[in-house]
Design a protein around this motif. Structure first.
Motif, PDB file in Angstrom:
ATOM      1  N   ASP A  50     -16.920  26.024 -11.761  1.00  0.00           N
ATOM      2  CA  ASP A  50     -17.455  25.088 -10.776  1.00  0.00           C
ATOM      3  C   ASP A  50     -18.975  25.125 -10.867  1.00  0.00           C
ATOM      4  N   GLN A  51     -19.658  24.343 -10.012  1.00  0.00           N
ATOM      5  CA  GLN A  51     -21.102  24.218 -10.145  1.00  0.00           C
ATOM      6  C   GLN A  51     -21.829  25.528  -9.841  1.00  0.00           C
ATOM      7  N   ARG A  52     -21.332  26.284  -8.868  1.00  0.00           N
ATOM      8  CA  ARG A  52     -22.010  27.543  -8.545  1.00  0.00           C
ATOM      9  C   ARG A  52     -21.889  28.522  -9.711  1.00  0.00           C
ATOM     10  N   GLN A  53     -20.737  28.568 -10.351  1.00  0.00           N
ATOM     11  CA  GLN A  53     -20.587  29.443 -11.506  1.00  0.00           C
ATOM     12  C   GLN A  53     -21.485  29.001 -12.657  1.00  0.00           C
ATOM     13  N   LEU A  54     -21.558  27.670 -12.855  1.00  0.00           N
ATOM     14  CA  LEU A  54     -22.451  27.168 -13.908  1.00  0.00           C
ATOM     15  C   LEU A  54     -23.902  27.505 -13.595  1.00  0.00           C
ATOM     16  N   ASN A  55     -24.303  27.356 -12.325  1.00  0.00           N
ATOM     17  CA  ASN A  55     -25.672  27.684 -11.946  1.00  0.00           C
ATOM     18  C   ASN A  55     -25.938  29.181 -12.050  1.00  0.00           C
ATOM     19  N   THR A  56     -24.887  29.993 -11.892  1.00  0.00           N
ATOM     20  CA  THR A  56     -25.050  31.433 -12.107  1.00  0.00           C
ATOM     21  C   THR A  56     -25.355  31.720 -13.578  1.00  0.00           C
ATOM     22  N   VAL A  57     -24.643  31.038 -14.478  1.00  0.00           N
ATOM     23  CA  VAL A  57     -24.934  31.165 -15.909  1.00  0.00           C
ATOM     24  C   VAL A  57     -26.370  30.713 -16.178  1.00  0.00           C
ATOM     25  N   SER A  58     -26.761  29.596 -15.562  1.00  0.00           N
ATOM     26  CA  SER A  58     -28.121  29.078 -15.723  1.00  0.00           C
ATOM     27  C   SER A  58     -29.149  30.073 -15.216  1.00  0.00           C
ATOM     28  N   PHE A  59     -28.833  30.737 -14.099  1.00  0.00           N
ATOM     29  CA  PHE A  59     -29.759  31.742 -13.560  1.00  0.00           C
ATOM     30  C   PHE A  59     -29.961  32.886 -14.544  1.00  0.00           C
ATOM     31  N   GLY A 485     -26.856  25.222  -6.159  1.00  0.00           N
ATOM     32  CA  GLY A 485     -25.438  25.412  -6.454  1.00  0.00           C
ATOM     33  C   GLY A 485     -24.568  25.356  -5.210  1.00  0.00           C
ATOM     34  N   TYR A 486     -25.023  26.031  -4.155  1.00  0.00           N
ATOM     35  CA  TYR A 486     -24.237  26.059  -2.919  1.00  0.00           C
ATOM     36  C   TYR A 486     -24.128  24.676  -2.287  1.00  0.00           C
ATOM     37  N   LEU A 487     -25.264  23.962  -2.182  1.00  0.00           N
ATOM     38  CA  LEU A 487     -25.253  22.653  -1.529  1.00  0.00           C
ATOM     39  C   LEU A 487     -24.497  21.614  -2.362  1.00  0.00           C
ATOM     40  N   TYR A 488     -24.581  21.722  -3.702  1.00  0.00           N
ATOM     41  CA  TYR A 488     -23.825  20.794  -4.558  1.00  0.00           C
ATOM     42  C   TYR A 488     -22.325  20.995  -4.351  1.00  0.00           C
ATOM     43  N   LYS A 505     -11.037  23.936 -10.242  1.00  0.00           N
ATOM     44  CA  LYS A 505     -12.419  24.377 -10.168  1.00  0.00           C
ATOM     45  C   LYS A 505     -13.424  23.284 -10.524  1.00  0.00           C
ATOM     46  N   SER A 506     -13.027  22.309 -11.305  1.00  0.00           N
ATOM     47  CA  SER A 506     -13.964  21.318 -11.810  1.00  0.00           C
ATOM     48  C   SER A 506     -14.243  20.256 -10.746  1.00  0.00           C
ATOM     49  N   LEU A 507     -15.181  20.565  -9.865  1.00  0.00           N
ATOM     50  CA  LEU A 507     -15.545  19.651  -8.785  1.00  0.00           C
ATOM     51  C   LEU A 507     -16.792  18.877  -9.183  1.00  0.00           C
ATOM     52  N   THR A 508     -16.761  17.574  -9.025  1.00  0.00           N
ATOM     53  CA  THR A 508     -17.901  16.732  -9.354  1.00  0.00           C
ATOM     54  C   THR A 508     -18.360  16.019  -8.098  1.00  0.00           C
ATOM     55  N   CYS A 509     -19.672  16.042  -7.868  1.00  0.00           N
ATOM     56  CA  CYS A 509     -20.258  15.383  -6.700  1.00  0.00           C
ATOM     57  C   CYS A 509     -20.971  14.118  -7.166  1.00  0.00           C
ATOM     58  N   MET A 510     -20.796  13.034  -6.446  1.00  0.00           N
ATOM     59  CA  MET A 510     -21.428  11.772  -6.796  1.00  0.00           C
ATOM     60  C   MET A 510     -22.257  11.274  -5.620  1.00  0.00           C
ATOM     61  N   GLY A 511     -23.448  10.747  -5.942  1.00  0.00           N
ATOM     62  CA  GLY A 511     -24.279  10.160  -4.902  1.00  0.00           C
ATOM     63  C   GLY A 511     -25.569  10.936  -4.652  1.00  0.00           C
ATOM     64  N   VAL A 512     -26.447  10.337  -3.867  1.00  0.00           N
ATOM     65  CA  VAL A 512     -27.763  10.910  -3.572  1.00  0.00           C
ATOM     66  C   VAL A 512     -27.640  12.198  -2.777  1.00  0.00           C
ATOM     67  N   ARG A 513     -26.608  12.295  -1.921  1.00  0.00           N
ATOM     68  CA  ARG A 513     -26.477  13.441  -1.031  1.00  0.00           C
ATOM     69  C   ARG A 513     -26.259  14.759  -1.781  1.00  0.00           C
ATOM     70  N   CYS A 514     -25.839  14.681  -3.039  1.00  0.00           N
ATOM     71  CA  CYS A 514     -25.556  15.908  -3.798  1.00  0.00           C
ATOM     72  C   CYS A 514     -26.786  16.811  -3.898  1.00  0.00           C
ATOM     73  N   TYR A 515     -27.965  16.207  -4.043  1.00  0.00           N
ATOM     74  CA  TYR A 515     -29.178  16.996  -4.264  1.00  0.00           C
ATOM     75  C   TYR A 515     -30.299  16.687  -3.264  1.00  0.00           C
ATOM     76  N   LYS A 516     -30.030  15.853  -2.270  1.00  0.00           N
ATOM     77  CA  LYS A 516     -31.097  15.451  -1.352  1.00  0.00           C
ATOM     78  C   LYS A 516     -31.688  16.641  -0.608  1.00  0.00           C
TER      79      LYS A 516
END
Length: 576
Positions: A50-59, A485-488, A505-516
């Motif tokens: 999921d996105q938090r796990q991916l962001n953990t790899v990125s971290f 990661g948490y807010l996404y 696990k593969s959750l995808t967020c669409m729209g401006v609110r994902c990162y606002k």
């Protein structure tokens, strides 16, 4: 003296300008940090993150790229080639393991294993950066902003270079990008391993900074070419043969600066010949065998309690700004604390934007090809920010005594415009945001590291150069993992409640609110970091009002004459 082509070739390969050229090529292939957005979706889909796990790899990628204290300490006691060799081995191992994992050639690894592999691969960059950057700064101590700007600029441009090369080697297979960043940096580093070394600073004919402007022209030509290719490839579908022709031109532009190296080294050789002809005594000295130098007798330093107390006291007795600090003196200073906070907020925010550019583009409805364009734009403008900040800060410092910390504060405030464009999802504004964030991130790097060398000196710079970036890993952990990661994932869960309940696990967020909300928080943090840097502006105002490079120039010429401090001696001719 008879013309000997072999001697001339050896002179070029052993010269300080070839060291600069080799450093450019090593840095131009050390930018795996900036292409994560291209292959991040492959890690996410292949390994089911999921996105938090991916962001953990990125971290952990950012952590490895920023925690280089080991590289710095090894550089203090080992030659540059050893540091570079270690880095090349780490790069090959780390990214090759990632490639084997996402292509199914390796048993499905745990999250901690993937984090370890990418951390090792990214940490190799600290070894290559330390090996080339610190060596070049010691070889050209009076042109720090210029040297840092060019070296960091090529590193920033490497993302776009990789994006073109992988299309030529592997076509549109984003998984193969990981394979490319595994073997190419290793091969280039090994090729130039023994040409990167510290040389004695000697007098050179002509303007010592003029060759850097020639290098700048070649690098700008390369950046413009890459920009044109990005635009053309967006409009026209390229065949594999066309991609390979494009990559061949790119490689040609990368190696063309060798002409500057040959010209400068031949100029130095000519000046040596004239000096020999005009100085018979020097010629005689060269032909006379010199007795070996005997090592000085070691001095005996008493280790008494009073001397230990004096040593501890000296740690907290901070030298004058601009003089050489010990590692501990630098670490306990207020100036280092301010730089740490500024880097946490500034680089932490821009790196979060760069690492999430793939998901940001996806959430706003951009195609995968367009997202690749954003990555290339960030890389090119990252380069532009680095070289512009390096050259401009040297000029503004020399001409107007404008403090570098003030320039850095302005850059941080400017980056807030890019964060706000992402936060509010202005239509088609992601192009502008990628330009602003890329150029600001690029400008921050040479400014931070030039300030570090000017405030704390060059004696222990290799270690301090690798301690400061630890701040950026703190910033990316907080802003990227804990915030972005948490807010996404929270927004994705709202949009995909059914998928969440079915444990997919593969959750995808669409729209401006994902990162606002994420980028509103990043904007606030960046403004705070800029305000804190004003403290450093106040504390270093007197430092930048005086000639901080006088001890390298022996006069008032400042950074422009830093390479002209010492005269040629017979030993210089014996050493080639």
């Amino acid at each position: 003296m008879a013309f000997n082509p072999l001697n001339r070739i050896i002179q070029v390969l052993r010269g300080r300008w070839f060291t600069v050229f080799a450093s450019f090529l090593i840095n131009a292939t050390s930018g795996s940090l900036y292409v994560f957005a291209i292959y991040s979706k492959d890690i996410k889909s292949s390994l089911g993150y999921d996105q938090r796990q991916l962001n953990t790899v990125s971290f952990f990628k950012d952590l490895g790229a920023s925690v280089g204290i080991l590289a710095g300490l090894i550089y203090e006691v080992a030659p540059p080639w050893f540091v570079l060799a270690l880095g090349s081995v780490m790069n090959l191992f780390g990214y090759l393991m990632i490639y084997l994992a996402i292509t199914g050639r390796l048993a499905h690894p745990s999250l901690w294993q993937v984090c370890l592999y990418i951390c090792i691969g990214a940490n190799s960059q600290t070894f290559s950066n330390t090996g080339v950057v610190v060596t070049c700064l010691k070889n050209f101590p009076g042109s720090r902003g210029t040297v840092l700007g060019l070296l960091k600029g090529f590193a920033g441009l490497s993302g776009a270079i990789f994006a073109q090369l992988y299309l030529a080697f592997y076509g549109d297979d984003s998984k193969s990008m990981v394979l490319l960043i595994a073997w190419l940096p290793t091969a280039v580093t090994i090729m130039f391993l023994f040409t990167i070394r510290i040389l004695k600073v000697v007098q050179q004919p002509g303007d010592p900074t003029k060759p850097f402007y020639y290098f700048l022209c070649f690098s700008v030509a390369l950046a413009v070419y890459l920009m044109v290719m990005i635009i053309v490839q967006k409009q026209v579908i390229f065949t594999l043969a066309a991609h390979r022709i494009s990559a061949a031109i790119e490689v040609l532009l990368l190696v063309l600066p060798i002409a500057i190296v040959i010209k400068e080294e031949l100029k130095i050789h000519k000046s040596k010949e004239q000096l020999l002809q005009n100085s018979p005594s020097l010629t005689e000295a060269l032909s006379t065998p010199q007795p070996p130098l005997l090592p000085a007798a070691p001095s005996i330093v008493p280790t008494t309690t009073s001397s230990m107390l004096s040593y501890i006291t000296n740690i907290f007795r901070t030298p004058r700004k601009g003089e050489d600090h010990s590692i501990l003196q630098a670490l306990v200073s207020i100036d280092m604390m301010v730089l740490f906070i500024g880097m946490i907020c500034g680089i932490g925010g821009t790196l979060t934007a760069i690492d999430n550019m793939g998901q940001i583009g996806e959430s706003l409805g951009y195609s995968s090809q367009t997202i690749g364009t954003f990555v290339s734009l960030i890389s090119i403008w990252n380069f532009g920010g680095r070289v512009a900040a390096g050259f401009a800060s040297d000029i503004l410092l020399e001409q107007y005594k404008l403090p570098r910390p003030l320039m850095l504060t302005i850059v941080l405030l400017l980056s807030c415009a890019g964060h706000l464009l992402i936060a509010f999802g202005v239509p088609s504004a992601l192009y502008i945001a990628s330009v602003i964030i890329g150029s600001c991130f690029g400008a921050e790097m040479p400014l931070f590291f030039a300030i570090l060398s000017e405030v704390f000196g060059l004696k222990y710079y290799s270690t301090l150069y690798n301690i400061l970036p630890m701040a950026s890993s703190i910033g990316t952990y907080v802003l990227n993992v804990r915030v972005a990661g948490y807010l996404y994932d929270r927004e994705a869960a709202k949009q995909n409640l059914q998928l969440l309940q079915s444990s997919q696990k593969s959750l995808t967020c669409m729209g401006v609110r994902c990162y606002k909300l994420t980028f509103l928080i990043i904007t606030a943090a960046t403004v705070f970091g800029a305000l804190v840097l004003l403290v450093l502006v106040w504390r270093t105002w007197d430092l930048y009002r005086r000639d901080i490079y006088a001890r390298f120039s022996g006069g008032s010429q400042g950074s422009r004459q830093g390479e002209e401090r010492e005269e040629l001696t017979p030993n210089d001719f014996r050493g080639g």
